[in-house]
Enzyme design. Structure first.
Site, mmCIF file in Angstrom:
data_model
loop_
_atom_site.group_PDB
_atom_site.id
_atom_site.type_symbol
_atom_site.label_atom_id
_atom_site.label_comp_id
_atom_site.label_asym_id
_atom_site.label_seq_id
_atom_site.Cartn_x
_atom_site.Cartn_y
_atom_site.Cartn_z
ATOM 1 N N ASP A 74 0.808 -1.218 0.000
ATOM 2 C CA ASP A 74 0.000 0.000 0.000
ATOM 3 C C ASP A 74 0.841 1.268 0.000
ATOM 4 O OD1 ASP A 74 0.867 -0.401 2.602
ATOM 5 O OD2 ASP A 74 -1.100 -0.163 3.526
ATOM 6 N N ASP A 453 2.856 0.908 13.612
ATOM 7 C CA ASP A 453 2.261 -0.436 13.598
ATOM 8 C C ASP A 453 3.015 -1.466 14.420
ATOM 9 O OD1 ASP A 453 0.314 0.556 11.865
ATOM 10 O OD2 ASP A 453 1.425 -0.050 10.098
#
Length: 741
Positions: A74, A453
């Site tokens: 992404d 993350d």
């Protein structure tokens, strides 16, 4: 997922579906190969190995070449699988600072009739503040590229990014390509991607807020297009097809209802002439709570519901088992054999279902799965074992090996060759968005890192994923702060997002951690940067919400047991400790352009220099190691400033006109000042530079093949190895460079 620090404004309405036809060539050098920089010096660049860590949104095996595959991410570019080496080769590292928005890959296409040809549709955001998309095309499997800039926007890091490939080589003509966009309809090229125009006859009407074309798939000589703005009912179809490349029609009888609101992916079984489509009630990867799997017998037009398990039941503990369906991949060797994946199934954990009879019965591969994550221990996420995965939308079956299945998650690629034993198939693919770097002056590890993350990691080796995985006690998500006491390097503190507490300290250089016994109430909702003074006796924690809201900083002198508010500290500023004097802290107030200092270990701050740059530009205040009061201020678009009197006065450095981030490393032999590294602009090129003479002159140390898009977060040199530098990227992990000796 992750985005550079750029202002976000309203969503841009769709623009006209025409494109610029100019093509620009780019050359990609293989990773880890030394290449000369612009001034003739040579650096060798490699990834610090973590192994994945980002959302792999698509995997595509080449149908005509054994062992050839491509992957898209992404925000971290595209990769080609090297089957002989057993690793991924990055294909888009040549994209530079101005092209940061092209590091996200919306779609990949290959030409079954010409194995060397591969195409990429690039564009990370479709917002008004982001640049337009582009198409890269290659005749040599991505070793070199030609580029066409589009005048429409693509959105590889937006909702729907895990959907199918929106780019397709026409099955009837290798010169013809199709490109589905989110807000500008369907585009067509008749010259192998060199120029593009709106496809005539496509009936679906795009919107400024919809998904548009979510996949394109060849079905024999026909092309099918999934449409994300319909709901499958009359007049708002979500699946279209063309048999001749000109006339399009809605596919009759297609599934309707909530569970079939958005088609996610499709795959065609050439043996049975059946098209399998996965559906969900939202584009994903988040927000899906219902979904289904259907198949269409293309010869007769008959549809059948072959959903493995209907969402909406309950788990063993009574939780609602809600999810959608995502990936679908057919076995090219065995008729009626395929796999599909669930998505957003948090209660019972996502799985991959496999059938050998066209969907009459299914087996959950999760139930018998045995995982080996010894190569990437962080995948245990602080638990005893890894989970099967989440955000499973990329799914592929090797056309030359029926038992070789690969699926992507929000952090890795898992692969199996016997349908039971699974391991990460991720070597070479590094997608972390890195926001913190510390290179200790002593100890086992030369690097500590903090990423979005995956939190903080202790890198015993640069060539292997950290053995301890992500930092635990507590486990936290995105890191917001990481600091080491300059005169007591065994003491490290960290901050980040987490459900069970956000801050922790370490007395062994970051190997093990203990949580702060208490924390300010705002810490859970707005953790920000953290600092410790030179001897580790005081902590300063600043608080910034993800939406930009700023809050008062707090101070602790007992490892986070108690905290007191610092009323004179500028809200949201980053605290900077003086590396030589434990009594000194600094802060830069970006709202007013004022440098503040504390002489009482952070209890109070007073203004020193004012009239410095202010506003919403990016600022980095850094203290030179081993020296008291030697401060450097990087200002995006405004250059570099230095103070040698603790911030009382600053002078502008004449050698560069833009400085985005700056750090220090071991001095060159014979030099009495640390090497300085920066991402900035000394001329017309934004690049990575080193100075061995206190910023009087700079040497560019990266090259055009190693640019990695946006690299403005943090850079730091190794205090023990001259010339070695660590560079944080927004999607290509941690790059480290060393001079070729």
């Amino acid at each position: 997922m992750r985005t550079p620090r750029l202002s976000r404004r309203a969503v841009l309405a769709g623009s006209a579906a025409t494109v610029a036809a100019t093509a620009v060539s780019g050359v990609v050098s293989p990773v880890a190969v030394a290449a000369p920089a612009a001034d003739g010096s040579a650096y060798r660049w490699r990834n610090v190995v973590v192994g994945g860590t980002g959302f792999v949104t698509g995997v595509l095996f080449h149908p005509s070449v054994r062992g050839l595959a491509y992957a898209r991410t992404d925000i971290g570019g595209a990769y080609r699988w090297d089957d002989r080496a057993g690793r991924w080769t990055p294909l888009t590292d040549h994209l530079g600072w101005d092209d940061w928005n092209l590091l996200g890959v919306e779609a990949i296409a290959v030409d079954p009739a010409h194995p060397g040809r591969v195409y990429l549709a690039l564009g990370t955001y479709a917002q008004s503040w982001a640049g337009n998309g582009a198409v890269l095309r290659s005749e040599d499997r991505g070793a070199t590229w030609s580029r066409t800039d589009l005048d429409v926007k693509l959105g590889s890091n937006e909702d729907g990014r895990g959907a199918g490939e929106r780019l397709l080589v026409d099955p009837r003509d290798s010169d013809t390509l199709w490109l589905g966009t989110r807000h500008d309809g369907l585009l067509k090229s008749t010259d192998r991607g060199a120029t593009w125009a709106a496809a005539s006859g496509f009936p679906a009407k795009p919107s400024a807020s919809g998904q548009g074309v979510v996949f394109l798939v060849a079905v024999g000589r026909a092309v099918y297009a999934g449409w994300g703005d319909g709901d499958g009912t009359s007049g708002t179809a979500n699946l279209y097809r063309t048999a001749d490349g000109t006339a399009w029609e809605a596919v009759p009888g297609q599934p309707s209802g909530t569970a079939a609101k958005v088609p996610i992916r499709a795959a065609y079984d050439t043996h049975t002439r059946e098209l399998y489509v996965t559906y969900a009630n939202a584009p994903g990867p988040n927000g899906q709570s219902d979904g289904s799997v259907h198949k269409l017998r293309t010869a007769t037009g008959k549809w059948a519901d072959v959903t493995p398990v209907k969402p909406g039941g309950t788990t063993g503990d009574g939780s609602a088992d809600t999810f959608g369906y995502g990936g679908v991949a057919v076995d090219a060797r065995r008729p009626g054999t395929l796999a599909v994946s669930t998505n957003n199934r948090w209660a019972d954990v996502d799985t991959v279902y496999r059938t050998t009879n066209g969907g009459r019965t299914w087996t959950s591969l999760k139930d018998a799965a045995v995982f080996d994550v010894s190569e990437t221990p962080y995948l245990k996420w602080g638990d005893d074992k890894p989970k099967f995965g989440w955000w499973i939308q990329a799914l592929a079956v090797d056309p030359y090996d029926s038992k070789h299945i690969v699926y992507g998650t929000g952090a890795t690629l898992y692969g199996t060759r016997d349908l039971k034993r699974w391991a990460p198939q991720i070597r070479g693919l590094e997608e972390a968005s890195v926001v913190q770097l510390v290179s200790p002056p002593v100890g086992e590890a030369h690097l500590l890192s903090g990423s979005r993350d995956i939190g903080v990691m202790y890198h015993e080796r640069l060539t292997a994923s950290p053995a301890r995985g992500m930092a635990t006690n507590p486990v936290s998500g995105s890191a917001t702060g990481l600091a080491q006491a300059a005169a007591r390097p065994s003491y490290v503190v960290r901050a980040g997002w987490g459900d069970n507490g956000n801050g922790a300290y370490s007395n062994d250089g970051g190997q093990t951690w203990a949580p702060f016994e208490a924390q300010p109430d705002i810490a859970k909702d707005a953790p920000g940067p953290i600092a410790t003074n030179a001897d580790g006796s005081a902590l300063l924690w600043s608080f910034v919400h993800w939406d930009g809201a700023k809050y008062a900083a707090h101070r602790s002198t007992d490892n986070g047991t108690t905290w007191s508010e610092i009323f004179s500290f500028p809200k949201g500023a980053t605290p900077v400790a003086d590396p030589a004097d434990p009594a000194l802290f600094y802060a830069y107030d970006t709202d007013t352009g004022t440098l503040l200092a504390s002489t009482d270990s952070g209890r109070s701050f007073t203004a020193r220099a004012d009239g410095l740059p202010s506003g919403d530009a990016q600022f980095k205040l850094v203290a030179a190691p081993g020296r008291s009061g030697d401060l450097w201020l990087s200002v995006k678009w405004n250059g570099l400033y230095r103070s040698t009197d603790g911030g009382v006065s600053f002078s502008k450095v004449a050698s560069c006109w833009a400085s985005y981030t700056l750090g220090f490393g071991r001095a060159a032999d014979g030099a009495d000042y640390p090497a300085i590294y920066q991402v900035g602009s000394t001329d017309t090129i934004t690049a990575v530079y080193r100075s061995d003479d206190e910023a009087k002159t700079w040497t560019r140390i990266n090259d055009d093949a190693h640019q990695w898009g946006w690299t403005g977060e943090v850079i730091v040199g190794d205090p023990r190895v001259y010339g070695r530098v660590y560079l944080a990227t927004n999607g290509r992990g941690i790059q480290y460079g060393e001079p070729v000796r």
